[in-house]
Design an enzyme around this catalytic site. Structure first.
Site, PDB file in Angstrom:
ATOM      1  N   SER A 122       0.879  -1.228  -0.427  1.00 21.79           N
ATOM      2  CA  SER A 122      -0.109   0.025  -0.183  1.00 21.79           C
ATOM      3  C   SER A 122       0.892   0.986   0.197  1.00 21.79           C
ATOM      4  O   SER A 122       0.632   2.176  -0.087  1.00 21.79           O
ATOM      5  CB  SER A 122      -0.819  -0.061   1.121  1.00 21.79           C
ATOM      6  N   HIS A 143      -2.108  -2.278  -6.836  1.00 24.21           N
ATOM      7  CA  HIS A 143      -2.538  -2.711  -5.162  1.00 24.21           C
ATOM      8  C   HIS A 143      -4.344  -2.365  -4.495  1.00 24.21           C
ATOM      9  O   HIS A 143      -4.357  -1.511  -5.326  1.00 24.21           O
ATOM     10  CB  HIS A 143      -2.210  -1.526  -4.761  1.00 24.21           C
ATOM     11  N   GLU A 155      -4.506   0.334  -7.527  1.00 19.41           N
ATOM     12  CA  GLU A 155      -3.681   1.072  -7.959  1.00 19.41           C
ATOM     13  C   GLU A 155      -2.891   0.100  -8.720  1.00 19.41           C
ATOM     14  O   GLU A 155      -2.089  -0.761  -8.033  1.00 19.41           O
ATOM     15  CB  GLU A 155      -2.854   2.032  -7.039  1.00 19.41           C
ATOM     16  N   ASN A 193      -3.404   6.574  -0.559  1.00 23.12           N
ATOM     17  CA  ASN A 193      -2.486   6.000   1.017  1.00 23.12           C
ATOM     18  C   ASN A 193      -1.792   7.816   1.173  1.00 23.12           C
ATOM     19  O   ASN A 193      -1.715   7.563   3.183  1.00 23.12           O
ATOM     20  CB  ASN A 193      -1.148   5.393   0.940  1.00 23.12           C
TER      21      ASN A 193
END
Length: 287
Positions: A122, A143, A155, A193
Site C-alpha cells: 500500500s 494495489h 492502483e 494512501n
C-alpha cells in the site's frame, strides 16, 4: 477469462488481502495458486472465504455451483517451487520492505524471465522491490483495497524502470475483471494512501487533544458523505497495516512533519488492539 496472457496467476500470502485477491481472480475464472508459509493462517483464511461465499449465496449474489467453483479454483500449494510456472505472481505478505525484497529475489530466481512480479503493497517503494530482481521492467505494484472482492479501485504502480506497455496491459486485464485500475507513479503512499494520511492521523490527533470523541469524528464525517469515518475504517483495515503505511510515507518523505504518525497509533499496535481482526481497536467487536 479477461487476459489470455495469464492462465495461472499466483498469490503469496493468505492474509485478509491475499485471500481477497485470490477470490477476485478465482471469481474471474482463473485457477489461482496460493502459497502461505503458515498452515494455521491458510486454514483460517479458507474458512473465512467459505463463510463469505455462503453469505453471498444467501443474498442471491452467487449460486451454490458458482461458490463451489470459486473455492475449487483457489489451490494452496505445499512447496514454494510449485509457483515456477506461474506467469503472474502477486505478493501480499507483511508490509516490511526487507521481507518483500527477500521474497522478490527468490521469485526472480524461480519463475520464468517473462513472468510478471507484482506487489500489493500500500505504500512501499516498487522501485526498491524491483531492484531486488534482474527484471525491474517486469515489476510493478497492483494495489487492491480491502475488501478486495468488493472494492473496485486498484492502483497500478509504475516503478522507475517498469515497462509502460506492461502497465497498460495489466490495467486492461484488471478492467476486464470489473475493476477500476488507475495508473500511478511510484512515490511514498502512491495516491490513495498519500492523501489518506491526513484523514487518519489528524483524526487521531484531534481525539488525543480532546477536541472530539472518536464516535463524534466518525459520525460527523459519515454524515458529510464518507462511507466510513477514520476510526471505523482503521479498525477495518487493521491498525497495524494503517500504522505501517503512516510510517512508510513519513520515512519516504524524509520525515516531512505533516506525515508524522502519532505515538498512540504505535501504542495500539504494541498492545495488539488491531481492530476487527483482534476483536478490539478503536471500538470493540463481538465474534
Amino acid at each position: 477469462m479477461s487476459g489470455e496472457w495469464v492462465t495461472r496467476p499466483a498469490v503469496i500470502g493468505a492474509g485478509t488481502m491475499g485471500m481477497g485477491i485470490a477470490e477476485v481472480l478465482a471469481t474471474a475464472g482463473y485457477p489461482v495458486s496460493v502459497w502461505e508459509k503458515s498452515p494455521p493462517v491458510l486454514e483460517r483464511a479458507r474458512a473465512q472465504l467459505e463463510k463469505r461465499l455462503v453469505a453471498r449465496v444467501a443474498k442471491g449474489r452467487l449460486s451454490n455451483e458458482e461458490a463451489r467453483a470459486i473455492t475449487k479454483r483457489i489451490q494452496p500449494v505445499q512447496r514454494f517451487e510449485e509457483l515456477a510456472e506461474c506467469e503472474l505472481v502477486i505478493e501480499a505478505i507483511v508490509e516490511q520492505l526487507e521481507a518483500k525484497q527477500s521474497l522478490f529475489a527468490q521469485l526472480d530466481e524461480l519463475v520464468a524471465p517473462t513472468a510478471i512480479l507484482a506487489s500489493n503493497t500500500s505504500s512501499l517503494s516498487i522501485t526498491s522491490l524491483a531492484g531486488s530482481t534482474k527484471r525491474p521492467e517486469r515489476v510493478l505494484g497492483i494495489h487492491f483495497f480491502n475488501p478486495a472482492p468488493l472494492m473496485p479501485l486498484v492502483e497500478v504502480v509504475r516503478g522507475a524502470e517498469t515497462a509502460q506497455p506492461l502497465v497498460e496491459r495489466v490495467c486492461a486485464w484488471l478492467a476486464g475483471m470489473g475493476k477500476e485500475p488507475v495508473q500511478v507513479a511510484d512515490g511514498p503512499g502512491f495516491l490513495v494512501n498519500r492523501v489518506a494520511r491526513s484523514f487518519h492521523t489528524e483524526a487521531v490527533r484531534m481525539v488525543a487533544h480532546k477536541l472530539a470523541r472518536k464516535e463524534q469524528v466518525d459520525r460527523i464525517l459519515e454524515g458529510a458523505g464518507f462511507k466510513m469515518g477514520p476510526f471505523a475504517l482503521q479498525d477495518l483495515i487493521g491498525i497495524d497495516v494503517n500504522f505501517a503505511a503512516s510510517v512508510s510515507v513519513y520515512e519516504g518523505t524524509f520525515h516531512e512533519a505533516r506525515f508524522r504518525p502519532h505515538y498512540q497509533q504505535r501504542q495500539m499496535v504494541e498492545r495488539k488492539a488491531l481492530g476487527r481482526k483482534t476483536g478490539k481497536g478503536h471500538y470493540r467487536y463481538e465474534g
